[in-house]
Design an enzyme around this catalytic site. Structure first.
Site, PDB file in Angstrom:
ATOM      1  N   GLY A 202       0.804  -1.221   0.000  1.00  0.00           N
ATOM      2  CA  GLY A 202       0.000   0.000   0.000  1.00  0.00           C
ATOM      3  C   GLY A 202       0.830   1.261   0.000  1.00  0.00           C
ATOM      4  CG  LEU A 228      -2.629  -2.245  -4.998  1.00  0.00           C
ATOM      5  CD1 LEU A 228      -2.683  -1.713  -6.392  1.00  0.00           C
ATOM      6  CD2 LEU A 228      -3.079  -1.226  -3.988  1.00  0.00           C
ATOM      7  CG  ASP A 229       0.869  -3.307  -3.336  1.00  0.00           C
ATOM      8  OD1 ASP A 229       1.116  -2.781  -4.426  1.00  0.00           O
ATOM      9  OD2 ASP A 229       0.653  -2.662  -2.300  1.00  0.00           O
ATOM     10  CD  GLU A 230      -0.964 -10.141  -2.200  1.00  0.00           C
ATOM     11  OE1 GLU A 230      -0.263 -11.103  -2.557  1.00  0.00           O
ATOM     12  OE2 GLU A 230      -1.045  -9.772  -1.018  1.00  0.00           O
TER      13      GLU A 230
END
Lengths: 289, 289, 289, 289
Positions: A202, A228-230
């Site tokens: 994040g 997100l971010d994965e």
């Protein structure tokens, strides 16, 4: 096919005789194998191969090669792609305020250290236009608000599609793209996250890192996915830091890591070294290239 | 005080003239300053100092020194500790199944590379007793179940307290200690977490790292606090890994990182290089020591 | 002196009471000490200090401060310099063919990530003029042959001196400067050597590294001295490589290391973090700056 | 051949069809290819392969396999070796005064982290005998002087040969072995050099590193060859250091690097991951093993 390097990326269930069958196929067609790299995931029983061929000794057409390979591939359940290295890939760079990744990518591209055409820079702010101008790259300022998000994404999509963009680089583009947008470009969007994922996901990772008192700071380049971010991680790096580091100095130290991590990830992608499998990116090293 | 190195660790609100006042104090008492290291946290307006003195030129007693320093410290709101380096610290090592950290700590202690007395090894399994025997260290096998947890912790506490233990090293002790136990030994328990915190907190970090497809694997040494995996970080390190790594190979690569990270954290603690401030550990580097 | 940060760099024989005397001096003058870093070399019995002061609470003039400090310094045999951070340093960059360091330095300077004025780029080739033009920096093409070497160096010297250049950065300038030239700018010329010194001194380090089969490739930034590749080392870094690396790929991997290593060395110099002692560079880390 | 992993190491002139021919050979014999790794040196036009096979689906005897492979190999000028993983390799460790590498190797061997039998420790000093005793390994004290050098080496040779030693590890054995001795064990002696070769060759590298003011300290594991410190490099690593480091602290930091570097090199050797070509060591990474 004129004298050139042909690269296959291959993914399939592991099974006996795969290497022999595949390498014999290319040998029989008259190719010279420049390098063959493989990875067997014995946990999931999957096989991955990157094979680079020199087409010097063969007259086969692209169409014939692909038709022929398909006959080999179908019964083996091979998922594959081929690249002939005969045209540069088209790249779009998306940015917001931060300039270090942008400079670095443009410099590498201009100097031939990244094998691509940077066709455009797209930003939700007008701030970095001067850099686009320095490098003579078209700059599209497409501001976005909560209300205009879908509309703006449609504009971006038009730009990407009408310019036949092969790869989108989010070089610190600080907007969350919609699932719709991302699903439109599977494994075609590379994002730089300014932390060592999965730590500090994040926003504001440098602030969080300071507060947590970490002794290393890092960055992660990954394919953008809906979570997100994965997305699959392509490249990561870290640098030691000390208690002396403030959020500001962490940001500055991090910027240097981000530059190299994103550039390496983009190079690996453009050079066809990556196969994605689920949430993991198989990144083959360069093979004496 | 005979000829020896005296170390002060100092923490207080930042204020004008601190360095001058503190260093003049020691100069006036006849000490030679071997090194003075400071850190000003301007976000929280706090001042931290580690100062090492040579007592050669002074006849002052410990009591007089401390009484005198207290007079300086009180009005400046200085939180401080002093160490005379005249007695080795007593250390207890807690383990479960895994041997690599244990061997490494025992070897360093035996060879004089860690300045401490390892007084005992405590384990909830009998498995590693042979290593204790190799190094001639008392081994206490204290099994634990959900039901006997508090009772076992009381036994551990008895052992630690009756042996005047200064530092507890959790060298892969795979039990969660109660808040009560941990609060009894503030900044006296160092834990090695087999991942790069805050990534992959909790159990099975190597499995999680494999599944996430990370390109670096790491380890973290930290003080144990009630919030598991959230204590002040002392030391961290990482190693590059590739998609080839299985959970098993990640574990093996990680073991080597764990060895060095834990040993460095313990050395820094024993050598009085650390001041804890909230959730952050200020770790001063060695000063030519 | 208006509100500003004043930095002193101090070098002298080690002696009792130094820290107390120096810090008391500044305290008495009304300065607030932002950070004081010291290093005692007990092998050579030398003392080094970097002290940063906030001049907010004092009305003393520069002249008075320096005169006063001189009175303290003389009997203690202190070798010192002071910087008031009130004017940007002037920098000249010297290059030949290679562009990556040049882009990186210009980008950092333009974006305020290096606190200096890049006044000019000097090259023995006309090749990189377009980069100077992109960044609007004067470019001087001064070709050189064995015969014209001294003459060309005289031209360079004229340029540097008439522009009050404070620091010369040899960003892959592939000419050996004369002893005369180098002695004219002591500790004012930073060079990037494209290997991990003292390994692979001289030309073609990447070829030599390939032939030696090394598993790490590195770069070194150092002050230029008469003995080529022997000047005080400011910064070094390395990256793992494998047997797959050719001289060409080593060069490419090395270029990324060179970029960061040179930029960090230049920042440390511009920020007054370095004291040279014989052939060693004492490089203080940033102190929460 | 019972169910087991068979590894071939292959080296030959590069030529068309190699991979296909070799992999087809094993496929036809009923082997399953666990992994095949290759490296093409296009500068020297040489081909290298490491191929690991599962013998589950075949009844072929070792003799028949080798005879058959020879028929394939001869016309292709293949230089090859095969390993059946059915017997542990015998290892001798040679030491002088320094204990950290010895402990580390013995611990790994005892705990099954190095797949070998440590048959003996040989030393020119009696100092480390107690460590041998802790681990129950025969210790041979063979002192050496200039005059008795050849005689002592003959004793060592007797010990090695009568115990069928496969690998000699020089774990900080501070004697220069004769050319005769070394040539007797080609690619069978691994040495740890306590610096980042080719920097600081010879004795006292930590002193030299201090004097040179380097910012990184390293270690190198390599095969011993007649030219001291010039043998093929297997593994290298470094750690950042600062001006604060004395020769003593460099030695201590270096010791930790030496431990890991030597252990990794030995593991790679025992695991048949290395092919030597001239002065370069081709070190294949583990393939999901």
């Amino acid at each position: 096919m004129k004298s050139q390097v042909v690269s296959f990326l291959i993914k399939c269930p592991d099974q006996k005789g795969l290497v022999a069958k595949i390498t014999s196929f290319f040998y029989d067609k008259g190719f010279n194998i420049l390098s063959s790299q493989q990875y067997v995931n014995s946990i999931e029983n999957k096989y991955f191969m990157r094979i680079r061929l020199n087409a010097d000794g063969t007259n086969i057409s692209k169409e014939a090669l692909e038709k022929s390979f398909l006959e080999l591939a179908a019964p083996l359940h091979i998922d594959w792609s081929v690249n002939y290295g005969d045209k540069k890939q088209n790249v779009a760079i998306m940015v917001s305020h931060t300039s270090h990744n942008l400079y670095d990518l443009l410099e590498r591209s201009k100097e031939g250290r990244l094998d691509c055409n940077v066709k455009m820079i797209i930003s939700n702010h007008d701030k970095l236009r001067y850099i686009a101008e320095m490098f003579n790259i078209p700059f599209y300022y497409l501001p976005v608000t909560k209300e205009t998000k879908l509309e703006q994404e449609a504009q971006v999509k038009d730009l990407l599609d009408s310019n036949a963009i092969d790869l989108v680089i989010m070089a610190r583009y600080m907007q969350i793209l919609s699932a719709d947008f991302i699903n439109h470009y599977p494994e075609k969007i590379i994002n730089i996250h300014h932390s060592f994922l999965p730590a500090f996901q994040g926003a504001n990772p440098y602030r969080k890192a300071y507060e947590r008192g970490v002794k290393l700071i890092g960055a992660t380049a990954h394919y953008a996915t809906v979570d997100l971010d994965e997305g699959p991680i392509i490249e990561q790096d870290v640098k030691p830091v000390t208690h002396e580091s403030t959020p500001t100095t962490l940001k500055r130290i991090g910027a240097d890591i981000e530059k190299l991590v994103l550039a390496r990830a983009v190079k690996n992608h453009l050079n066809h070294q990556i196969i994605v499998s689920g949430n993991r990116a198989i990144v083959f090293p360069e093979a004496g290239e």
